[in-house]
Design a protein around this motif. Structure first.
Motif, short mmCIF file in Angstrom:
data_model
loop_
_atom_site.label_atom_id
_atom_site.label_comp_id
_atom_site.label_asym_id
_atom_site.label_seq_id
_atom_site.Cartn_x
_atom_site.Cartn_y
_atom_site.Cartn_z
N GLN A 1 0.81 -1.22 0.00
CA GLN A 1 0.00 0.00 0.00
C GLN A 1 0.85 1.27 0.00
O GLN A 1 0.30 2.38 -0.05
CB GLN A 1 -0.92 0.02 1.23
CG GLN A 1 -2.10 -0.95 1.15
CD GLN A 1 -3.17 -0.47 0.17
OE1 GLN A 1 -2.88 0.14 -0.85
NE2 GLN A 1 -4.41 -0.74 0.51
N ASN B 1 -1.20 7.18 -2.33
CA ASN B 1 -1.93 6.58 -1.22
C ASN B 1 -1.70 7.39 0.06
O ASN B 1 -0.87 8.30 0.10
CB ASN B 1 -1.49 5.13 -1.00
CG ASN B 1 -2.32 4.13 -1.78
OD1 ASN B 1 -3.16 4.52 -2.58
ND2 ASN B 1 -2.08 2.86 -1.55
N ARG B 2 -2.43 7.03 1.10
CA ARG B 2 -2.29 7.72 2.38
C ARG B 2 -1.84 6.76 3.46
O ARG B 2 -1.97 5.53 3.31
CB ARG B 2 -3.61 8.40 2.76
CG ARG B 2 -4.01 9.53 1.80
CD ARG B 2 -5.29 10.21 2.24
NE ARG B 2 -5.67 11.29 1.34
CZ ARG B 2 -5.26 12.55 1.43
NH1 ARG B 2 -4.42 12.90 2.40
NH2 ARG B 2 -5.67 13.46 0.57
N ASP C 1 -4.10 3.98 4.53
CA ASP C 1 -4.21 2.78 3.69
C ASP C 1 -3.26 1.69 4.19
O ASP C 1 -3.61 0.51 4.18
CB ASP C 1 -3.89 3.13 2.24
CG ASP C 1 -4.88 4.11 1.64
OD1 ASP C 1 -6.10 3.90 1.81
OD2 ASP C 1 -4.44 5.10 1.00
N PRO D 1 -8.82 3.66 5.63
CA PRO D 1 -8.36 3.88 4.26
C PRO D 1 -8.71 5.28 3.78
O PRO D 1 -9.77 5.82 4.11
CB PRO D 1 -9.09 2.79 3.47
CG PRO D 1 -10.26 2.41 4.31
CD PRO D 1 -9.84 2.62 5.73
N GLY D 2 -7.81 5.87 3.02
CA GLY D 2 -8.06 7.21 2.47
C GLY D 2 -7.84 8.33 3.45
O GLY D 2 -8.10 9.49 3.13
N ARG E 1 -0.64 12.05 2.75
CA ARG E 1 -0.49 11.45 1.43
C ARG E 1 0.98 11.10 1.18
O ARG E 1 1.89 11.87 1.50
CB ARG E 1 -0.99 12.39 0.33
CG ARG E 1 -1.13 11.70 -1.02
CD ARG E 1 -1.70 12.64 -2.07
NE ARG E 1 -3.05 13.08 -1.78
CZ ARG E 1 -4.15 12.37 -2.01
NH1 ARG E 1 -4.06 11.15 -2.54
NH2 ARG E 1 -5.34 12.86 -1.72
N GLN F 1 -9.00 -3.34 -1.72
CA GLN F 1 -8.27 -2.31 -1.00
C GLN F 1 -7.30 -1.54 -1.91
O GLN F 1 -6.54 -0.72 -1.45
CB GLN F 1 -7.50 -2.93 0.18
CG GLN F 1 -8.40 -3.46 1.28
CD GLN F 1 -7.61 -4.01 2.44
OE1 GLN F 1 -6.57 -3.49 2.82
NE2 GLN F 1 -8.11 -5.09 3.02
N THR F 2 -7.33 -1.85 -3.19
CA THR F 2 -6.51 -1.11 -4.14
C THR F 2 -7.41 -0.15 -4.91
O THR F 2 -8.61 -0.34 -5.03
CB THR F 2 -5.84 -2.05 -5.13
OG1 THR F 2 -6.83 -2.87 -5.78
CG2 THR F 2 -4.85 -2.95 -4.42
N LYS F 3 -6.77 0.92 -5.42
CA LYS F 3 -7.54 1.92 -6.15
C LYS F 3 -7.64 1.56 -7.62
O LYS F 3 -6.78 0.91 -8.17
CB LYS F 3 -6.84 3.29 -6.00
CG LYS F 3 -6.89 3.79 -4.56
CD LYS F 3 -6.21 5.14 -4.44
CE LYS F 3 -6.28 5.65 -3.01
NZ LYS F 3 -5.60 6.96 -2.84
#
Length: 279
Positions: free
Chosen positions: A137, A142-143, A146, A188-189, A193, A277-279
């Motif tokens: 992650q 990502n943050r 995540d 998550p999120g 960042r 859990q992936t974008k």
């Protein structure tokens, strides 16, 4: 303050990480029933110094040793005690930080002492996989949440273990502890960042039982050092890598085995995709 590292700095950290990884590789053969925790300290210190590097933990905030050595229910910051003799079935964690030409690396690994129970083996495997979930992650954009969520969901929600809250990963370089804090739980999120050039550690500490920890002191009137153990006496495992956030994805700077990393990263990426859990 968070600094973004150049390719030259990341390569310097990788060279430091190779030395640290060499210690861990040596410990794979060395750790066995009957040796003392202090024998681990002697081996690690001698290896680091003989390779032209410096054990960063020695002298940091009064700490006397190159390594932290924790056994069974001990979670973190344990000293390498001469009277702590490893026995068959124990679970030992060895954590250390190395400085080589001013470049820092940090890694912890869990070791089975002889043959361990299936419960201990399972705890070790889940903890190691959670590390690689966090690394997977660690991509630009990502943050931090995540990373934390992936680790917490896998260890607590899926396996019923305790994901330690009070201790966390961190930024690294130029000193061994920099911003940001890298929590192993979260949403998550949410959170900071991730940017290209950040260098961080991910180091989940996972307990068989509660996530809570307690202070523990040495049985030594001349040493008031405090370390940590699980609050309910359950055993704890930990794995840690130093890594860089790059345009090409996370780069592990303390790798012990590229093939092993690739195997676990492939599993982690497939897991994250399967669990959306992936974008």
């Amino acid at each position: 303050m968070i600094t973004l590292k150049s390719e030259r700095e990341i390569e310097g950290m990788r060279e430091s990480g190779k030395i640290l990884a060499g210690v861990h590789l040596g410990l794979r053969d060395m750790i066995k029933p009957g040796i003392s925790a202090y024998s681990i300290e002697e081996f690690a210190n001698d290896y680091i110094v003989s390779h032209g590097a410096v054990p960063s933990e020695k002298g940091f905030e009064g700490y006397k040793y190159a390594t932290c050595v924790d056994v069974n229910d001990e979670v973190a910051h344990g000293t390498p005690r001469k009277d702590l003799i490893l026995k068959e079935g124990d679970l030992v964690k060895v954590d250390m930080t190395v400085s080589y030409k001013g470049y820092q690396s940090d890694s912890c690994w869990s070791y089975a002492v002889g043959s361990v129970s299936q419960e201990t083996s399972d705890l070790m495997e889940v903890t190691k996989k959670s590390l690689y979930l966090g690394i997977a992650q660690s991509i630009e954009g990502n943050r931090l949440g995540d990373i934390g969520y992936a680790i917490q969901h896998y260890t607590e929600d899926e396996h019923g273990y305790g994901d330690v809250r009070e201790l966390c990963g961190h930024g690294i370089q130029p000193t061994m502890h920099e911003q940001p804090d890298v929590l192993h739980y979260g949403e998550p999120g949410k959170g900071l960042r991730l940017k290209n050039g950040m260098t961080i550690t991910i180091e989940p500490m996972i307990n068989e039982g509660t996530w809570e920890i307690v202070d523990r002191s040495l049985d030594d009137p001349n040493d008031d050092w405090i370390y940590y153990a699980s609050a309910d006496g359950s055993w704890s495992a930990q794995y840690e890598h130093t890594l860089a956030i790059t345009e090409d994805g996370p780069k592990i700077l303390t790798s012990q085995d590229a093939a092993e990393d690739a195997k676990y990263m492939k599993w982690a990426q497939e897991y994250l995709k399967e669990h959306k859990q992936t974008k």
